[in-house]
Write an enzyme that holds these catalytic residues in place. Sequence first.
Site, PDB file in Angstrom:
ATOM      1  N   SER A 159       0.693  -1.157   0.066  1.00 19.93           N
ATOM      2  CA  SER A 159       0.027   0.139   0.065  1.00 19.93           C
ATOM      3  C   SER A 159       0.854   1.331   0.021  1.00 19.93           C
ATOM      4  CB  SER A 159      -0.938   0.023   1.223  1.00 19.93           C
ATOM      5  OG  SER A 159      -1.963   1.014   1.179  1.00 19.93           O
TER       6      SER A 159
ATOM      7  N   ASP B  25      -9.782  -6.233  -3.559  1.00 16.51           N
ATOM      8  CA  ASP B  25      -9.053  -4.817  -3.201  1.00 16.51           C
ATOM      9  C   ASP B  25      -9.982  -3.573  -3.986  1.00 16.51           C
ATOM     10  OD1 ASP B  25      -7.277  -2.678  -2.903  1.00 16.51           O
ATOM     11  OD2 ASP B  25      -5.393  -3.779  -3.093  1.00 16.51           O
TER      12      ASP B  25
ATOM     13  N   HIS C  12      -7.828  -5.256   0.495  1.00 17.74           N
ATOM     14  CA  HIS C  12      -6.416  -4.330   0.184  1.00 17.74           C
ATOM     15  C   HIS C  12      -5.203  -4.718   1.015  1.00 17.74           C
ATOM     16  CE1 HIS C  12      -3.865  -0.959  -1.166  1.00 17.74           C
ATOM     17  NE2 HIS C  12      -3.804  -0.604   0.003  1.00 17.74           N
TER      18      HIS C  12
END
Length: 198
Positions: free
Chosen positions: A95, A145, A173
């Site tokens: 991320s 996600d 995610h």
Amino acid sequence: MISQEISVNGAKIHYLEVGNPQLDSILLLHGASFQAQTWQEIGVLEALLKAGYSAIAIDLPGYGQSQSLLGFEATFLTTFIDSLNLKYPIIVSPSMSGRYSFPLVTQYADKLGAFVAVAPVGIKEFKEQLMGIKLPTLAIWGSNDRTVPVSLAEELITFLPNAQKVILKNAGHACYMRATTEFIEHLLEFVEKIPKEM
């Protein structure tokens, strides 16, 4: 497991360490909602240690126990890796940490062992610089996600000639939180294929 601190560009940076950092180091970054301790809590650090690897989970600047450090995203990891004298570390980047890992991967791929892209942000931003980099890469995504779409995993592996992808079913995610066992299995399977001596 040892809790450590180091000064990077004048800021106190905290990290957790298992194993001998001079041997096959795996450097674990984190997303905006997490910190170094997350990797301990879900058992990733322990799994890597049991498999014979050393691992370092860092609190990125402004997260966990690390002080804030503005304006150094592009060079932070290079300085950190050099400060610890890590040899060909394998970078695990989920991320938000893509803001730190992509500058490293695009500029210093020859100093890295491999790249594990866990739905990192910044793929489109670094598209041109990523083209043709031969660094062994694992793109690992959750099928659900909604932050960094799975389509970007496919896009990423088209840029990198030595890349493969894994999609974890019914994970979001932060796929390593929902599908931790599968995440660890795929991570270990990938790193075990990386040459021990670069």
